[in-house]
Design a protein around this motif. Sequence first.
Motif, PDB file in Angstrom:
ATOM      1  N   VAL A 242      -1.842  26.235 -10.342  1.00  0.00           N
ATOM      2  CA  VAL A 242      -2.186  25.042 -11.125  1.00  0.00           C
ATOM      3  C   VAL A 242      -1.300  23.863 -10.717  1.00  0.00           C
ATOM      4  N   ALA A 243       0.000  24.108 -10.530  1.00  0.00           N
ATOM      5  CA  ALA A 243       0.913  23.032 -10.125  1.00  0.00           C
ATOM      6  C   ALA A 243       0.540  22.487  -8.747  1.00  0.00           C
ATOM      7  N   LEU A 244       0.213  23.372  -7.810  1.00  0.00           N
ATOM      8  CA  LEU A 244      -0.179  22.920  -6.481  1.00  0.00           C
ATOM      9  C   LEU A 244      -1.487  22.130  -6.527  1.00  0.00           C
TER      10      LEU A 244
ATOM     11  N   GLY B 124       6.842  23.650  -1.642  1.00  0.00           N
ATOM     12  CA  GLY B 124       7.897  24.654  -1.552  1.00  0.00           C
ATOM     13  C   GLY B 124       8.258  25.227  -2.913  1.00  0.00           C
ATOM     14  N   ALA B 125       8.330  24.360  -3.921  1.00  0.00           N
ATOM     15  CA  ALA B 125       8.627  24.833  -5.274  1.00  0.00           C
ATOM     16  C   ALA B 125       7.498  25.736  -5.790  1.00  0.00           C
ATOM     17  N   CYS B 126       6.257  25.344  -5.537  1.00  0.00           N
ATOM     18  CA  CYS B 126       5.117  26.168  -5.967  1.00  0.00           C
ATOM     19  C   CYS B 126       5.109  27.512  -5.254  1.00  0.00           C
ATOM     20  N   LEU B 127       5.409  27.506  -3.971  1.00  0.00           N
ATOM     21  CA  LEU B 127       5.454  28.762  -3.229  1.00  0.00           C
ATOM     22  C   LEU B 127       6.601  29.653  -3.710  1.00  0.00           C
ATOM     23  N   SER B 128       7.709  29.044  -4.099  1.00  0.00           N
ATOM     24  CA  SER B 128       8.827  29.823  -4.646  1.00  0.00           C
ATOM     25  C   SER B 128       8.434  30.508  -5.948  1.00  0.00           C
ATOM     26  N   VAL B 129       7.743  29.778  -6.818  1.00  0.00           N
ATOM     27  CA  VAL B 129       7.287  30.377  -8.071  1.00  0.00           C
ATOM     28  C   VAL B 129       6.280  31.492  -7.786  1.00  0.00           C
ATOM     29  N   ALA B 130       5.412  31.278  -6.805  1.00  0.00           N
ATOM     30  CA  ALA B 130       4.448  32.325  -6.442  1.00  0.00           C
ATOM     31  C   ALA B 130       5.159  33.555  -5.892  1.00  0.00           C
ATOM     32  N   LEU B 131       6.211  33.345  -5.116  1.00  0.00           N
ATOM     33  CA  LEU B 131       6.978  34.467  -4.584  1.00  0.00           C
ATOM     34  C   LEU B 131       7.662  35.237  -5.713  1.00  0.00           C
ATOM     35  N   VAL B 132       8.224  34.517  -6.664  1.00  0.00           N
ATOM     36  CA  VAL B 132       8.843  35.166  -7.829  1.00  0.00           C
ATOM     37  C   VAL B 132       7.795  35.965  -8.591  1.00  0.00           C
ATOM     38  N   GLY B 133       6.609  35.398  -8.728  1.00  0.00           N
ATOM     39  CA  GLY B 133       5.541  36.103  -9.431  1.00  0.00           C
ATOM     40  C   GLY B 133       5.116  37.369  -8.713  1.00  0.00           C
ATOM     41  N   SER B 134       5.044  37.291  -7.369  1.00  0.00           N
ATOM     42  CA  SER B 134       4.626  38.494  -6.649  1.00  0.00           C
ATOM     43  C   SER B 134       5.707  39.562  -6.633  1.00  0.00           C
ATOM     44  N   LEU B 135       6.952  39.138  -6.690  1.00  0.00           N
ATOM     45  CA  LEU B 135       8.044  40.111  -6.719  1.00  0.00           C
ATOM     46  C   LEU B 135       8.362  40.607  -8.129  1.00  0.00           C
ATOM     47  N   ALA B 136       7.733  39.992  -9.124  1.00  0.00           N
ATOM     48  CA  ALA B 136       8.026  40.364 -10.508  1.00  0.00           C
ATOM     49  C   ALA B 136       7.698  41.825 -10.779  1.00  0.00           C
ATOM     50  N   CYS B 137       6.676  42.330 -10.140  1.00  0.00           N
ATOM     51  CA  CYS B 137       6.303  43.741 -10.349  1.00  0.00           C
ATOM     52  C   CYS B 137       7.398  44.680  -9.862  1.00  0.00           C
TER      53      CYS B 137
ATOM     54  N   ASP C  14       0.878  -1.167   0.000  1.00  0.00           N
ATOM     55  CA  ASP C  14       0.000   0.000   0.000  1.00  0.00           C
ATOM     56  C   ASP C  14       0.913   1.214   0.000  1.00  0.00           C
ATOM     57  N   ILE C  15       0.925   1.938  -1.091  1.00  0.00           N
ATOM     58  CA  ILE C  15       1.810   3.090  -1.230  1.00  0.00           C
ATOM     59  C   ILE C  15       1.007   4.342  -0.915  1.00  0.00           C
ATOM     60  N   LYS C  16       1.327   4.945   0.193  1.00  0.00           N
ATOM     61  CA  LYS C  16       0.647   6.171   0.605  1.00  0.00           C
ATOM     62  C   LYS C  16       1.368   7.373  -0.009  1.00  0.00           C
ATOM     63  N   PRO C  17       0.655   8.460  -0.228  1.00  0.00           N
ATOM     64  CA  PRO C  17       1.311   9.656  -0.779  1.00  0.00           C
ATOM     65  C   PRO C  17       2.429  10.136   0.151  1.00  0.00           C
ATOM     66  N   SER C  18       3.561  10.459  -0.420  1.00  0.00           N
ATOM     67  CA  SER C  18       4.721  10.872   0.352  1.00  0.00           C
ATOM     68  C   SER C  18       4.544  12.290   0.889  1.00  0.00           C
ATOM     69  N   ARG C  19       4.737  12.450   2.177  1.00  0.00           N
ATOM     70  CA  ARG C  19       4.668  13.786   2.782  1.00  0.00           C
ATOM     71  C   ARG C  19       5.869  14.620   2.364  1.00  0.00           C
ATOM     72  N   LEU C  20       7.036  13.972   2.280  1.00  0.00           N
ATOM     73  CA  LEU C  20       8.253  14.680   1.897  1.00  0.00           C
ATOM     74  C   LEU C  20       8.138  15.236   0.479  1.00  0.00           C
ATOM     75  N   LEU C  21       7.635  14.437  -0.440  1.00  0.00           N
ATOM     76  CA  LEU C  21       7.457  14.899  -1.814  1.00  0.00           C
ATOM     77  C   LEU C  21       6.455  16.046  -1.871  1.00  0.00           C
ATOM     78  N   PHE C  22       5.389  15.972  -1.062  1.00  0.00           N
ATOM     79  CA  PHE C  22       4.413  17.054  -1.022  1.00  0.00           C
ATOM     80  C   PHE C  22       5.048  18.349  -0.514  1.00  0.00           C
ATOM     81  N   VAL C  23       5.864  18.258   0.527  1.00  0.00           N
ATOM     82  CA  VAL C  23       6.522  19.447   1.073  1.00  0.00           C
ATOM     83  C   VAL C  23       7.468  20.050   0.037  1.00  0.00           C
ATOM     84  N   ILE C  24       8.206  19.216  -0.675  1.00  0.00           N
ATOM     85  CA  ILE C  24       9.130  19.705  -1.700  1.00  0.00           C
ATOM     86  C   ILE C  24       8.356  20.386  -2.825  1.00  0.00           C
TER      87      ILE C  24
END
Length: 166
Positions: free
Chosen positions: A59-61, A21-34, A8-18
């Motif tokens: 969308v990625a998240l 984090g990547a999605c939040l980084s892209v969102a931060l770049v987007g908000s700072l783009a202005c 039984d393969i449960k969704p990885s918490r570590l992969l979700f956190v990674i």
Amino acid sequence: MSIAVSADIKPSRLLFVIMAGACLSVALVGSLACLLVPLHLSFAIRSLLGLACLLAAAVALFQVLRSRKTIWLHISATGQIRVVEHLVRGNARAKPQVVKAGVAKLLAGTTIWPGMLFLRLRLESGKTRTIPILADSVSADTFRALSVACRWLISHNTAKTRMLEK
């Protein structure tokens, strides 16, 4: 030696956190783009660039959250792989609801590392699916057994392919 494994393969918490984090980084770049994009671009173009980054992150998240399903993987002693996706709604004692089930074949692009498996499978519908299995997705013994079974399948598939080519 039998390679039969059920997991039984449960969704990885570590992969979700990674991924979060990547999605939040892209969102931060987007908000700072202005603010950080050179000022020779108009405010409208900078705003569109920032909005595009925020939309891509959202969308990625959403895709990461949508793909978090528990997967039952069974590798028989003959090497046949059966994949069953299921959801457990509400109570942990409730019977799992099967979403998709079918037989699959292990493909050549499968990655086997000491703490991570990326199983590339061709489902009977013809679609290719990659199942990430990190060490926190299954128990240590199950992870080891899956790793050994997948290595065995890859070596036997390679041997069969070489025999067919001759």
